[in-house]
Design a protein around this motif. Structure first.
Motif, PDB file in Angstrom:
ATOM      1  N   LYS A  24      17.448  40.688   0.224  1.00 32.82           N
ATOM      2  CA  LYS A  24      15.917  40.486   0.437  1.00 32.82           C
ATOM      3  C   LYS A  24      15.173  39.660  -0.289  1.00 32.82           C
ATOM      4  O   LYS A  24      15.474  38.894  -0.283  1.00 32.82           O
ATOM      5  CB  LYS A  24      15.763  41.409  -1.053  1.00 32.82           C
ATOM      6  CG  LYS A  24      17.021  42.907  -1.188  1.00 32.82           C
ATOM      7  CD  LYS A  24      16.547  44.111  -0.562  1.00 32.82           C
ATOM      8  CE  LYS A  24      17.208  44.972  -1.008  1.00 32.82           C
ATOM      9  NZ  LYS A  24      16.526  46.053   0.460  1.00 32.82           N
ATOM     10  N   VAL A  25      14.224  40.218   0.547  1.00 31.87           N
ATOM     11  CA  VAL A  25      13.202  38.341   0.661  1.00 31.87           C
ATOM     12  C   VAL A  25      12.131  38.415  -1.057  1.00 31.87           C
ATOM     13  O   VAL A  25      11.897  39.248  -1.705  1.00 31.87           O
ATOM     14  CB  VAL A  25      11.709  39.141   1.087  1.00 31.87           C
ATOM     15  CG1 VAL A  25      11.093  38.044   1.208  1.00 31.87           C
ATOM     16  CG2 VAL A  25      12.334  40.008   3.022  1.00 31.87           C
ATOM     17  N   ILE A  26      12.623  37.032  -0.992  1.00 30.06           N
ATOM     18  CA  ILE A  26      12.249  36.763  -2.414  1.00 30.06           C
ATOM     19  C   ILE A  26      10.883  36.161  -2.388  1.00 30.06           C
ATOM     20  O   ILE A  26      10.622  34.967  -1.881  1.00 30.06           O
ATOM     21  CB  ILE A  26      13.118  35.559  -3.123  1.00 30.06           C
ATOM     22  CG1 ILE A  26      14.225  36.663  -3.671  1.00 30.06           C
ATOM     23  CG2 ILE A  26      12.389  34.880  -4.396  1.00 30.06           C
ATOM     24  CD1 ILE A  26      15.688  35.935  -4.373  1.00 30.06           C
ATOM     25  N   LYS A 135      15.292  19.344  -3.557  1.00 26.85           N
ATOM     26  CA  LYS A 135      14.994  20.943  -2.751  1.00 26.85           C
ATOM     27  C   LYS A 135      15.394  20.619  -1.278  1.00 26.85           C
ATOM     28  O   LYS A 135      15.232  20.234  -0.677  1.00 26.85           O
ATOM     29  CB  LYS A 135      13.135  20.709  -2.403  1.00 26.85           C
ATOM     30  CG  LYS A 135      12.761  21.170  -4.255  1.00 26.85           C
ATOM     31  CD  LYS A 135      10.980  21.555  -3.888  1.00 26.85           C
ATOM     32  CE  LYS A 135      10.536  21.736  -4.967  1.00 26.85           C
ATOM     33  NZ  LYS A 135      10.251  20.890  -5.648  1.00 26.85           N
ATOM     34  N   VAL A 136      16.409  21.892  -1.481  1.00 30.76           N
ATOM     35  CA  VAL A 136      16.747  21.982  -0.289  1.00 30.76           C
ATOM     36  C   VAL A 136      16.465  23.256   0.563  1.00 30.76           C
ATOM     37  O   VAL A 136      16.229  24.384  -0.303  1.00 30.76           O
ATOM     38  CB  VAL A 136      18.523  22.204  -0.684  1.00 30.76           C
ATOM     39  CG1 VAL A 136      19.131  22.339   0.697  1.00 30.76           C
ATOM     40  CG2 VAL A 136      19.232  20.592  -1.366  1.00 30.76           C
ATOM     41  N   PHE A 137      16.657  23.421   1.757  1.00 27.60           N
ATOM     42  CA  PHE A 137      16.801  24.588   2.403  1.00 27.60           C
ATOM     43  C   PHE A 137      18.130  24.995   3.330  1.00 27.60           C
ATOM     44  O   PHE A 137      19.070  23.929   3.642  1.00 27.60           O
ATOM     45  CB  PHE A 137      15.712  23.667   3.410  1.00 27.60           C
ATOM     46  CG  PHE A 137      13.871  24.505   3.489  1.00 27.60           C
ATOM     47  CD1 PHE A 137      13.466  26.080   3.425  1.00 27.60           C
ATOM     48  CD2 PHE A 137      13.470  23.542   4.226  1.00 27.60           C
ATOM     49  CE1 PHE A 137      12.450  25.873   3.747  1.00 27.60           C
ATOM     50  CE2 PHE A 137      11.930  23.845   3.709  1.00 27.60           C
ATOM     51  CZ  PHE A 137      11.444  24.706   3.191  1.00 27.60           C
ATOM     52  N   ASP A 138      18.248  25.930   3.139  1.00 31.61           N
ATOM     53  CA  ASP A 138      19.317  26.312   3.782  1.00 31.61           C
ATOM     54  C   ASP A 138      19.587  27.446   4.136  1.00 31.61           C
ATOM     55  O   ASP A 138      19.346  28.310   4.257  1.00 31.61           O
ATOM     56  CB  ASP A 138      20.494  26.750   2.432  1.00 31.61           C
ATOM     57  CG  ASP A 138      20.457  27.671   1.918  1.00 31.61           C
ATOM     58  OD1 ASP A 138      19.911  28.450   1.333  1.00 31.61           O
ATOM     59  OD2 ASP A 138      21.170  28.160   0.931  1.00 31.61           O
ATOM     60  N   ARG A 170      19.479  34.392   6.906  1.00 28.27           N
ATOM     61  CA  ARG A 170      18.993  34.667   5.147  1.00 28.27           C
ATOM     62  C   ARG A 170      18.855  32.914   5.887  1.00 28.27           C
ATOM     63  O   ARG A 170      19.218  31.356   6.445  1.00 28.27           O
ATOM     64  CB  ARG A 170      19.909  34.312   4.335  1.00 28.27           C
ATOM     65  CG  ARG A 170      19.206  34.356   2.940  1.00 28.27           C
ATOM     66  CD  ARG A 170      20.316  34.312   1.648  1.00 28.27           C
ATOM     67  NE  ARG A 170      20.966  33.145   1.947  1.00 28.27           N
ATOM     68  CZ  ARG A 170      22.112  33.185   0.940  1.00 28.27           C
ATOM     69  NH1 ARG A 170      22.471  33.949   0.368  1.00 28.27           N
ATOM     70  NH2 ARG A 170      22.537  31.372   1.537  1.00 28.27           N
ATOM     71  N   ALA A 171      17.122  32.505   4.949  1.00 25.30           N
ATOM     72  CA  ALA A 171      17.039  31.281   4.710  1.00 25.30           C
ATOM     73  C   ALA A 171      16.635  30.774   4.209  1.00 25.30           C
ATOM     74  O   ALA A 171      15.390  32.011   2.914  1.00 25.30           O
ATOM     75  CB  ALA A 171      16.034  31.043   5.280  1.00 25.30           C
ATOM     76  N   ARG A 172      16.736  30.209   2.695  1.00 19.44           N
ATOM     77  CA  ARG A 172      16.426  29.660   1.498  1.00 19.44           C
ATOM     78  C   ARG A 172      15.005  28.447   1.130  1.00 19.44           C
ATOM     79  O   ARG A 172      16.492  27.531   1.837  1.00 19.44           O
ATOM     80  CB  ARG A 172      17.595  29.584  -0.064  1.00 19.44           C
ATOM     81  CG  ARG A 172      17.801  31.182   0.113  1.00 19.44           C
ATOM     82  CD  ARG A 172      19.171  31.738  -0.764  1.00 19.44           C
ATOM     83  NE  ARG A 172      20.509  30.712  -0.323  1.00 19.44           N
ATOM     84  CZ  ARG A 172      21.086  30.581  -1.165  1.00 19.44           C
ATOM     85  NH1 ARG A 172      21.769  31.285  -2.478  1.00 19.44           N
ATOM     86  NH2 ARG A 172      22.350  29.796  -0.941  1.00 19.44           N
ATOM     87  N   TRP A 183      12.394  30.606  -2.901  1.00 17.97           N
ATOM     88  CA  TRP A 183      11.966  31.684  -1.671  1.00 17.97           C
ATOM     89  C   TRP A 183      12.888  31.905  -0.646  1.00 17.97           C
ATOM     90  O   TRP A 183      14.436  31.220  -0.935  1.00 17.97           O
ATOM     91  CB  TRP A 183      10.944  30.797  -0.682  1.00 17.97           C
ATOM     92  CG  TRP A 183      10.580  31.389   0.313  1.00 17.97           C
ATOM     93  CD1 TRP A 183      10.325  32.732   1.277  1.00 17.97           C
ATOM     94  CD2 TRP A 183      11.534  31.009   1.860  1.00 17.97           C
ATOM     95  NE1 TRP A 183      10.467  32.760   2.013  1.00 17.97           N
ATOM     96  CE2 TRP A 183      11.130  32.371   2.795  1.00 17.97           C
ATOM     97  CE3 TRP A 183      11.777  30.680   2.862  1.00 17.97           C
ATOM     98  CZ2 TRP A 183      10.944  32.062   3.809  1.00 17.97           C
ATOM     99  CZ3 TRP A 183      12.729  30.382   3.236  1.00 17.97           C
ATOM    100  CH2 TRP A 183      12.124  31.025   4.450  1.00 17.97           C
ATOM    101  N   GLN A 184      12.877  33.178  -0.527  1.00 16.81           N
ATOM    102  CA  GLN A 184      14.078  33.716   0.003  1.00 16.81           C
ATOM    103  C   GLN A 184      14.105  34.602   1.523  1.00 16.81           C
ATOM    104  O   GLN A 184      13.412  35.011   1.191  1.00 16.81           O
ATOM    105  CB  GLN A 184      15.295  33.747   0.083  1.00 16.81           C
ATOM    106  CG  GLN A 184      16.210  35.150   0.370  1.00 16.81           C
ATOM    107  CD  GLN A 184      17.363  35.321  -0.176  1.00 16.81           C
ATOM    108  OE1 GLN A 184      18.257  34.871  -1.022  1.00 16.81           O
ATOM    109  NE2 GLN A 184      17.726  36.566  -0.395  1.00 16.81           N
TER     110      GLN A 184
END
Length: 238
Positions: A24-26, A135-138, A170-172, A183-184
């Motif tokens: 789900k979107v966060i 902070k990390v984008f994955d 998915r990206a976070r 954020w997701q």
């Protein structure tokens, strides 16, 4: 159980049941997004590719559960053949680079470091030692492949000819130190044009018109657009 654990369990259940569900979107809160203008360093990573998917072989439906293992093995072999013949690659790198390019246009103050080697474990606990306070984008592909265009319960699945190309990702944005998902974003996409098995078999993947590869490139671009839109849609303060 914290939010990270619930999200991870949901993803595992989706992959096991293979029913096509996605995380789900966060939404990010506005204060967090505004704080990014003060961030100087961030890292972006991605995860290893999931297996390409094709519809299960007809043996599973003709002979029942006993043949399920055989059918799964045949489907896996067919999937590998399609990937090799059409020179397909998991679109996650295109999604990752496209998203980060758009992000950098808005947050030029942030120096982004990209790690080219794919990670295997998306557990924040496993990332904590390597990234400290950053902070990390994955980025992760949830599923990609070929699916039936529609469910026709009067016709056995193996004999339904309509096919679509699908891509889910998915990206976070992670606060690794706090073990928190800030954020997701998710995309869950289908190609709008159906094609039958004959079309797939008769195509010449080495030609300039590698239609299957182009379809995944198109879906990746659509995914980038959706993720950027979701990233900009902050949660209103209460």
């Amino acid at each position: 159980m914290n939010l990270v654990s619930r999200t991870r369990i949901l993803l595992i259940i989706c992959l096991i049941t293979t029913v096509g569900c996605t995380p789900k979107v966060i939404k990010m809160d506005q204060a967090t997004q505004e704080s990014l203008s003060k961030v100087h360093q961030m890292t972006a990573i991605h995860y290893e590719s999931n297996d390409f998917e094709v519809p299960h072989h007809y043996l599973k439906y003709m002979f029942g559960v006993i043949s399920a293992a055989i059918a799964t093995g045949v489907a896996h072999s067919e999937a590998e053949d399609v990937v090799a013949r059409f020179h397909l690659q998991d679109p996650i790198m295109q999604v990752k680079e496209g998203f980060l390019s758009k992000f950098s246009q808005k947050f030029s103050n942030v120096k982004l470091s990209q790690i080219s080697e794919a990670f295997t474990d998306d557990d924040i606990n496993e990332l904590k030692d390597g990234f400290g306070n950053q902070k990390v984008f994955d980025f992760q592909t949830v599923s990609w492949g070929i699916v039936r265009a529609k469910h026709d319960f009067s016709t056995p699945p193996a004999f339904q000819t309509g096919r679509n190309v699908k891509y889910s990702a998915r990206a976070r944005l992670l606060d690794v130190n706090e073990e928190k998902v800030l954020w997701q974003g998710v995309c869950d996409l289908l190609d709008e044009v159906n094609f039958g098995e004959a079309h797939l078999e008769e195509s010449v993947p080495d030609s300039k018109e590698n239609f299957l590869k182009k379809k995944f490139e198109t879906l990746a671009n659509r995914c980038i657009h959706e993720l950027i839109k979701q990233f900009s849609d902050t949660e209103m303060p209460t």
